[in-house]
Design a protein around this motif. Structure first.
Motif, PDB file in Angstrom:
ATOM      1  N   LEU A  43       0.719  -0.502  -0.011  1.00 26.74           N
ATOM      2  CA  LEU A  43       0.070   0.055   0.168  1.00 26.74           C
ATOM      3  C   LEU A  43       0.799   1.417   0.050  1.00 26.74           C
ATOM      4  CD1 LEU A  43      -2.847  -1.517   2.292  1.00 26.74           C
ATOM      5  CD2 LEU A  43      -2.842  -1.540   0.463  1.00 26.74           C
ATOM      6  N   THR A  44       2.182   1.609  -0.234  1.00 27.07           N
ATOM      7  CA  THR A  44       2.997   2.506   0.019  1.00 27.07           C
ATOM      8  C   THR A  44       3.569   3.047  -1.893  1.00 27.07           C
ATOM      9  OG1 THR A  44       3.830   1.942   2.358  1.00 27.07           O
ATOM     10  CG2 THR A  44       5.295   3.273   0.948  1.00 27.07           C
ATOM     11  N   PHE A  45       2.831   3.714  -2.320  1.00 30.05           N
ATOM     12  CA  PHE A  45       3.033   4.656  -3.077  1.00 30.05           C
ATOM     13  C   PHE A  45       4.425   5.225  -2.999  1.00 30.05           C
ATOM     14  CE2 PHE A  45       0.383   2.322  -6.905  1.00 30.05           C
ATOM     15  CZ  PHE A  45      -0.622   1.744  -6.053  1.00 30.05           C
ATOM     16  N   GLY A  46       5.719   5.356  -3.584  1.00 31.54           N
ATOM     17  CA  GLY A  46       6.527   6.484  -3.281  1.00 31.54           C
ATOM     18  C   GLY A  46       6.205   7.545  -4.330  1.00 31.54           C
ATOM     19  N   VAL A  75     -11.583  -3.389  -0.613  1.00 30.31           N
ATOM     20  CA  VAL A  75     -11.454  -2.313  -1.339  1.00 30.31           C
ATOM     21  C   VAL A  75     -10.706  -0.832  -0.320  1.00 30.31           C
ATOM     22  CG1 VAL A  75     -13.238  -0.177  -1.542  1.00 30.31           C
ATOM     23  CG2 VAL A  75     -14.408  -2.060  -1.901  1.00 30.31           C
ATOM     24  N   TYR A  76      -9.570  -0.154  -0.952  1.00 28.97           N
ATOM     25  CA  TYR A  76      -8.111   0.833  -1.083  1.00 28.97           C
ATOM     26  C   TYR A  76      -9.536   2.008  -1.300  1.00 28.97           C
ATOM     27  CZ  TYR A  76      -6.326  -3.865  -1.404  1.00 28.97           C
ATOM     28  OH  TYR A  76      -5.958  -5.002  -1.262  1.00 28.97           O
ATOM     29  N   TRP A  77      -8.620   2.483  -0.027  1.00 32.98           N
ATOM     30  CA  TRP A  77      -8.999   4.116  -0.380  1.00 32.98           C
ATOM     31  C   TRP A  77      -7.361   5.095  -0.276  1.00 32.98           C
ATOM     32  CZ3 TRP A  77     -13.117   6.287  -2.014  1.00 32.98           C
ATOM     33  CH2 TRP A  77     -14.713   6.110  -1.965  1.00 32.98           C
ATOM     34  N   TYR A  78      -7.408   5.871  -1.426  1.00 27.31           N
ATOM     35  CA  TYR A  78      -6.305   6.437  -1.443  1.00 27.31           C
ATOM     36  C   TYR A  78      -6.174   7.703  -1.334  1.00 27.31           C
ATOM     37  CZ  TYR A  78      -3.393   2.126  -1.891  1.00 27.31           C
ATOM     38  OH  TYR A  78      -3.595   0.496  -2.471  1.00 27.31           O
ATOM     39  N   GLN A  79      -5.024   8.829  -0.678  1.00 28.42           N
ATOM     40  CA  GLN A  79      -5.572  10.622  -1.021  1.00 28.42           C
ATOM     41  C   GLN A  79      -4.725  10.352  -2.399  1.00 28.42           C
ATOM     42  OE1 GLN A  79      -3.941  13.301   1.453  1.00 28.42           O
ATOM     43  NE2 GLN A  79      -6.202  14.106   1.498  1.00 28.42           N
ATOM     44  N   GLN A  80      -4.775  11.607  -3.019  1.00 26.45           N
ATOM     45  CA  GLN A  80      -3.262  11.994  -3.876  1.00 26.45           C
ATOM     46  C   GLN A  80      -4.038  13.831  -4.365  1.00 26.45           C
ATOM     47  OE1 GLN A  80      -2.956  10.989  -8.022  1.00 26.45           O
ATOM     48  NE2 GLN A  80      -0.810  10.733  -8.091  1.00 26.45           N
ATOM     49  N   ALA A  81      -2.418  14.717  -3.714  1.00 24.46           N
ATOM     50  CA  ALA A  81      -2.501  16.038  -3.452  1.00 24.46           C
ATOM     51  C   ALA A  81      -2.125  15.723  -4.899  1.00 24.46           C
ATOM     52  CB  ALA A  81      -2.052  15.899  -2.804  1.00 24.46           C
ATOM     53  N   LEU A  82      -2.548  17.171  -5.201  1.00 28.95           N
ATOM     54  CA  LEU A  82      -1.805  17.832  -7.048  1.00 28.95           C
ATOM     55  C   LEU A  82      -0.586  17.445  -7.179  1.00 28.95           C
ATOM     56  CD1 LEU A  82      -2.820  19.098  -9.412  1.00 28.95           C
ATOM     57  CD2 LEU A  82      -2.494  20.990  -8.528  1.00 28.95           C
ATOM     58  N   GLY A  83       0.322  16.924  -7.657  1.00 26.92           N
ATOM     59  CA  GLY A  83       1.604  16.919  -7.973  1.00 26.92           C
ATOM     60  C   GLY A  83       1.790  15.843  -7.353  1.00 26.92           C
ATOM     61  N   LEU A 120       0.611   8.520  -3.795  1.00 26.09           N
ATOM     62  CA  LEU A 120      -0.617   8.059  -3.565  1.00 26.09           C
ATOM     63  C   LEU A 120      -0.284   7.779  -2.165  1.00 26.09           C
ATOM     64  CD1 LEU A 120      -1.362   7.509  -6.984  1.00 26.09           C
ATOM     65  CD2 LEU A 120      -2.655   6.057  -5.507  1.00 26.09           C
ATOM     66  N   GLN A 121      -1.213   8.337  -1.200  1.00 25.45           N
ATOM     67  CA  GLN A 121      -0.949   8.488   0.167  1.00 25.45           C
ATOM     68  C   GLN A 121      -1.980   7.298   0.886  1.00 25.45           C
ATOM     69  OE1 GLN A 121       1.811   9.615   2.221  1.00 25.45           O
ATOM     70  NE2 GLN A 121       2.209  10.321  -0.128  1.00 25.45           N
ATOM     71  N   PHE A 122      -1.956   5.694   1.516  1.00 19.46           N
ATOM     72  CA  PHE A 122      -2.593   5.062   1.223  1.00 19.46           C
ATOM     73  C   PHE A 122      -3.509   5.847   2.349  1.00 19.46           C
ATOM     74  CE2 PHE A 122      -4.852   1.260   3.231  1.00 19.46           C
ATOM     75  CZ  PHE A 122      -4.627   0.949   4.337  1.00 19.46           C
ATOM     76  N   LEU A 123      -4.639   5.668   2.372  1.00 25.04           N
ATOM     77  CA  LEU A 123      -6.112   5.950   3.434  1.00 25.04           C
ATOM     78  C   LEU A 123      -6.460   4.564   3.950  1.00 25.04           C
ATOM     79  CD1 LEU A 123      -8.084   8.441   1.815  1.00 25.04           C
ATOM     80  CD2 LEU A 123      -7.633   8.873   3.977  1.00 25.04           C
ATOM     81  N   LEU A 124      -6.743   3.588   3.528  1.00 27.85           N
ATOM     82  CA  LEU A 124      -7.678   2.966   4.509  1.00 27.85           C
ATOM     83  C   LEU A 124      -7.676   1.621   3.216  1.00 27.85           C
ATOM     84  CD1 LEU A 124     -11.072   4.871   5.493  1.00 27.85           C
ATOM     85  CD2 LEU A 124      -9.644   3.745   6.666  1.00 27.85           C
ATOM     86  N   TRP A 125      -8.188   0.427   4.194  1.00 23.44           N
ATOM     87  CA  TRP A 125      -8.198  -1.097   3.217  1.00 23.44           C
ATOM     88  C   TRP A 125      -9.581  -1.568   4.087  1.00 23.44           C
ATOM     89  CZ3 TRP A 125      -4.409  -5.804   4.655  1.00 23.44           C
ATOM     90  CH2 TRP A 125      -5.225  -6.611   3.504  1.00 23.44           C
ATOM     91  N   TYR A 126     -10.649  -2.138   3.307  1.00 26.03           N
ATOM     92  CA  TYR A 126     -11.738  -2.716   3.460  1.00 26.03           C
ATOM     93  C   TYR A 126     -11.130  -4.298   3.755  1.00 26.03           C
ATOM     94  CZ  TYR A 126     -13.305   1.351   5.639  1.00 26.03           C
ATOM     95  OH  TYR A 126     -13.535   2.130   6.816  1.00 26.03           O
ATOM     96  N   ASP A 127     -11.453  -5.161   3.906  1.00 30.17           N
ATOM     97  CA  ASP A 127     -11.870  -6.532   3.051  1.00 30.17           C
ATOM     98  C   ASP A 127     -12.773  -7.704   3.896  1.00 30.17           C
ATOM     99  OD1 ASP A 127     -10.552  -9.607   3.173  1.00 30.17           O
ATOM    100  OD2 ASP A 127     -10.794  -8.803   1.372  1.00 30.17           O
ATOM    101  N   GLU A 128     -13.804  -7.832   3.133  1.00 27.67           N
ATOM    102  CA  GLU A 128     -15.230  -8.659   3.407  1.00 27.67           C
ATOM    103  C   GLU A 128     -16.038  -7.458   5.354  1.00 27.67           C
ATOM    104  OE1 GLU A 128     -15.920 -11.166   2.684  1.00 27.67           O
ATOM    105  OE2 GLU A 128     -14.386 -12.237   1.442  1.00 27.67           O
ATOM    106  N   GLY A 129     -15.995  -6.638   4.098  1.00 26.76           N
ATOM    107  CA  GLY A 129     -16.990  -5.712   5.373  1.00 26.76           C
ATOM    108  C   GLY A 129     -16.080  -5.053   6.649  1.00 26.76           C
ATOM    109  N   GLU A 130     -15.448  -5.071   7.218  1.00 31.45           N
ATOM    110  CA  GLU A 130     -13.699  -5.198   8.022  1.00 31.45           C
ATOM    111  C   GLU A 130     -12.494  -4.160   7.534  1.00 31.45           C
ATOM    112  OE1 GLU A 130     -16.198  -7.342  10.697  1.00 31.45           O
ATOM    113  OE2 GLU A 130     -14.844  -6.576  11.294  1.00 31.45           O
TER     114      GLU A 130
END
Lengths: 112, 112
Positions: free
Chosen positions: A100-103, B32-40, B43-53
């Motif tokens: 999960l770590t994108f550089g 399901v994974y969520w990432y945040q990517q600020a301009l330029g 990707l920064q990893f936010l959350l990972w869900y699997d089977e509802g957890e």
């Protein structure tokens, strides 16, 4: 979690072969190496994944030396549409949470 | 086969407001994974869900939260929005714990 180091940017010309190297000195035994491509304002797209030696698919080749401390993504005969950011990730294939770590990625600019 | 879908495409909010972003994974994918990517930026990893957890969480404050529904779709909630929350929010899905992630087009959030 293995940290990766890639060049910030690279330039190439259409028709050339491009090689992008990623360093991952503390790669673990169970870790695989995966490369993604990202165009502006789009989500990353999976390119290729490997564990050791060489892997080839329809878009790229991945070369991994015996010590696995680095890997090289090879794009044959690039075109303008290959201009994108390329990310190298290292993690345990049996635990997706480790991938999960994108550089910062490598910004490839292909020129005409 | 439909890819990962996200809604809305774009969103403009003001500081202090709350926002909910939605993601539908590829049919059959349970993670399901969520990432945040600020301009330029990368990707920064936010959350990972699997089977509802919730399986893993990145280095983000508690005002970032989410959930995964029985049909494996997911929501990302951000409370008390701050200007620096302006970013492209990307959702990805994968089959179980397989590493290869498929990304959606993202939601562009602008906080004014």
């Amino acid at each position: 979690l293995a940290k990766t180091t890639q060049p910030v940017s690279m330039d190439s010309y259409e028709g050339q072969e491009v090689n992008i190297t990623c360093s991952h000195n503390n790669i673990a035994t169970n870790d695989y190496i995966t490369w993604y491509q990202q165009f502006p304002s789009q989500g990353p797209r999976f390119i290729i994944q490997g564990y050791k030696t060489k892997v080839t698919n329809e878009v790229a080749s991945l070369f991994i030396p015996a010590d696995r401390k680095s890997s090289t993504l090879s794009l044959p005969r690039v075109s303008l549409s290959d201009t994108a950011v390329y990310y190298c990730l290292v993690g345990d294939i049996n635990n997706a949470g480790n991938m999960l770590t994108f550089g910062g990625g490598t910004r490839l600019m292909v020129k005409p | 086969e439909a890819g990962v879908t996200q809604s809305p495409t774009h969103l403009i909010k003001t500081r202090g407001q709350q926002v909910t972003l939605r993601c539908s994974p590829i049919s059959g994918h349970t993670s399901v994974y969520w990432y945040q990517q600020a301009l330029g930026l990368g990707l920064q990893f936010l959350l990972w869900y699997d089977e509802g957890e919730e399986r893993n969480r990145g280095n983000f404050p508690p005002r970032f939260s989410g959930r995964q529904f029985p049909n494996y779709s997911s929501e990302l909630n951000v409370n008390a929005l701050e200007l620096e929350d302006s970013a492209l929010y990307l959702c990805a899905s994968s089959f179980g714990d397989r590493v290869e992630q498929y990304f959606g087009p993202g939601t562009r959030l602008t906080v004014t």
